[in-house]
Design a protein around this motif. Structure first.
Motif, PDB file in Angstrom:
ATOM      1  N   GLY A   1      83.724 -44.460 -40.237  1.00  0.00           N
ATOM      2  CA  GLY A   1      82.442 -43.867 -39.896  1.00  0.00           C
ATOM      3  C   GLY A   1      81.299 -44.841 -40.128  1.00  0.00           C
ATOM      4  N   SER A   2      80.086 -44.334 -39.983  1.00  0.00           N
ATOM      5  CA  SER A   2      78.911 -45.218 -40.116  1.00  0.00           C
ATOM      6  C   SER A   2      78.341 -45.211 -41.535  1.00  0.00           C
ATOM      7  CB  SER A   2      77.832 -44.772 -39.125  1.00  0.00           C
ATOM      8  OG  SER A   2      77.523 -43.405 -39.391  1.00  0.00           O
TER       9      SER A   2
ATOM     10  N   HIS B   1      85.388 -32.665 -42.373  1.00  0.00           N
ATOM     11  CA  HIS B   1      86.566 -33.533 -42.449  1.00  0.00           C
ATOM     12  C   HIS B   1      86.295 -34.732 -43.341  1.00  0.00           C
ATOM     13  CE1 HIS B   1      84.674 -35.983 -39.169  1.00  0.00           C
ATOM     14  NE2 HIS B   1      85.381 -36.956 -39.692  1.00  0.00           N
TER      15      HIS B   1
HETATM   16  C1  6PG Z   1      86.233 -41.633 -39.595  1.00  0.00           C
HETATM   17  C2  6PG Z   1      86.230 -41.322 -41.022  1.00  0.00           C
HETATM   18  C3  6PG Z   1      85.542 -40.081 -41.369  1.00  0.00           C
HETATM   19  C4  6PG Z   1      84.100 -40.366 -41.696  1.00  0.00           C
HETATM   20  C5  6PG Z   1      83.266 -39.134 -41.437  1.00  0.00           C
HETATM   21  C6  6PG Z   1      81.811 -39.413 -41.624  1.00  0.00           C
HETATM   22  O1  6PG Z   1      86.827 -42.612 -39.230  1.00  0.00           O
HETATM   23  O2  6PG Z   1      85.641 -40.865 -38.823  1.00  0.00           O
HETATM   24  O3  6PG Z   1      86.807 -42.098 -41.917  1.00  0.00           O
HETATM   25  O4  6PG Z   1      86.147 -39.284 -42.302  1.00  0.00           O
HETATM   26  O5  6PG Z   1      83.982 -40.793 -43.010  1.00  0.00           O
HETATM   27  O6  6PG Z   1      83.476 -38.717 -40.129  1.00  0.00           O
HETATM   28  O7  6PG Z   1      81.392 -40.178 -40.531  1.00  0.00           O
HETATM   29  P1  6PG Z   1      79.974 -40.851 -40.517  1.00  0.00           P
HETATM   30  O8  6PG Z   1      79.959 -41.781 -41.669  1.00  0.00           O
HETATM   31  O9  6PG Z   1      79.894 -41.587 -39.218  1.00  0.00           O
HETATM   32  O10 6PG Z   1      78.993 -39.743 -40.659  1.00  0.00           O
END
Ligand code: 6PG
Length: 247
Positions: A43-44, A145
C-alpha cells in the motif's frame, strides 16, 4: 485486544512515520548476532517511512533481511507491486544487498507463489524460541483488510500454513498473503494507519472483550509487542470513543 498496545499519534502521516523510523533504526542497531527479520507491508501508507529509512546513514542494512506480508499478482515493475514500491523507495536508495531480499514471486501465479513462500519461511532457522520475524509492519484498509486478509473473504487454511493464495474484490484482484499465524509470529508488530477514512476501522480494532471481527485483531493477539502509529485523522473515532482529545 488482549495486551495493551502502544499508540503513537501525530498530526499527519509524515509526523507519525518519523518515530517509526527512529525506532526501527534503534531496533536494527541493537541486533548483536544474526540478522534482523523485517516483514514489510504494501500500500501507500509506509512510503514516507521507507523514504525516511532510506535517507538514514546509521542503519546497517547488511544486518536486515526483508520479507513481505502480501503481494499482488503483478510483475515487480508494476506500480501496484508491493515489492516494486519498496524497491523504489527503500531497497534501491539504501543499496540493500539483493541476497537479503525475499520477495513473494506472485507474478508466477498465486498458488505456486504462496507454496514457495511458505516453504521458504518454514525453512528459516528458529531455535531458542525465536519467532519468525523480529518486526512486522502492517497497514489497514478502510474496509478492514490487513496484508491481503479481507474480512469475510478469507480463504481456509490449515494450522501451520504461513502463506496462502487469496483475492479481494474485482479491483483488488488475486493476491498472496501471509496468514495471521505467520504475521503474528513476531517480536514486534507495528500497525500504520493514516487518514480519517480509516478512523472507524481503527476504532473497531481497539474494541475489547469480544471475538475478533477484523483480521488485524487475530494478528495482534499472537504478536509480542504491538505499536500503532496513527495520525489525527485515523485516531479520531478512537479518541471520541474514549471521550478524550488525546490518547
Ligand atoms: C496491500 C496491503 C494492504 C495495505 C492496505 C492499506 O498491498 O494492499 O499490504 O493491506 O496495507 O490496503 O493500503 P494503503 O496504505 O494504500 O492505504
Amino acid at each position: 485486544m488482549t495486551r495493551r498496545p502502544d499508540v503513537i499519534v501525530a498530526p499527519d502521516a509524515r509526523a507519525a512515520s518519523a518515530p517509526a523510523a527512529e525506532r526501527l533504526a534503534g531496533r536494527v542497531g541493537a541486533v548483536s548476532k544474526g540478522a534482523f527479520r523485517l516483514c514489510l507491508s504494501g500500500g501507500s501508507t509506509p512510503i514516507p517511512l521507507y523514504a525516511m529509512l532510506a535517507a538514514r546513514h546509521d542503519i546497517d542494512w547488511r544486518r536486515v533481511l526483508f520479507f513481505w506480508g502480501d503481494e499482488r499478482c503483478v510483475p515487480p515493475t508494476d506500480r501496484s507491486s508491493n515489492y516494486g514500491t519498496a524497491r523504489r523507495t527503500l531497497l534501491r536508495p539504501a543499496a540493500v544487498p539483493a541476497e537479503h531480499v525475499f520477495r513473494i514471486r506472485a507474478e508466477s501465479g498465486p498458488e505456486k507463489a504462496a507454496a514457495a513462500y511458505h516453504d521458504m519461511l518454514a525453512a528459516l532457522p528458529r531455535g531458542d524460541g525465536r519467532r519468525l520475524f523480529d518486526l512486522v509492519l502492517l497497514g489497514l484498509g478502510e474496509d478492514g483488510h490487513t496484508a491481503s486478509l479481507f474480512p469475510g473473504r478469507e480463504p481456509d487454511w490449515s494450522e501451520g500454513r504461513l502463506a496462502v493464495a487469496t483475492h479481494g474484490d474485482e479491483r483488488q484482484g488475486r493476491r498472496v498473503t501471509l496468514t495471521p499465524e505467520a504475521l503474528g509470529d513476531t517480536d514486534e508488530l507495528w500497525v500504520l494507519a493514516f487518514g480519517a477514512g480509516k478512523a472507524d476501522t481503527v476504532a473497531v480494532a481497539f474494541e475489547a472483550g469480544r471475538e475478533p471481527v477484523l483480521p488485524i485483531e487475530r494478528v495482534v493477539r499472537r504478536a509480542g509487542r504491538v505499536v500503532w502509529f496513527l495520525d489525527d485523522g485515523s485516531s479520531g473515532s478512537l479518541r471520541r470513543a474514549k471521550g478524550r482529545s488525546t490518547l
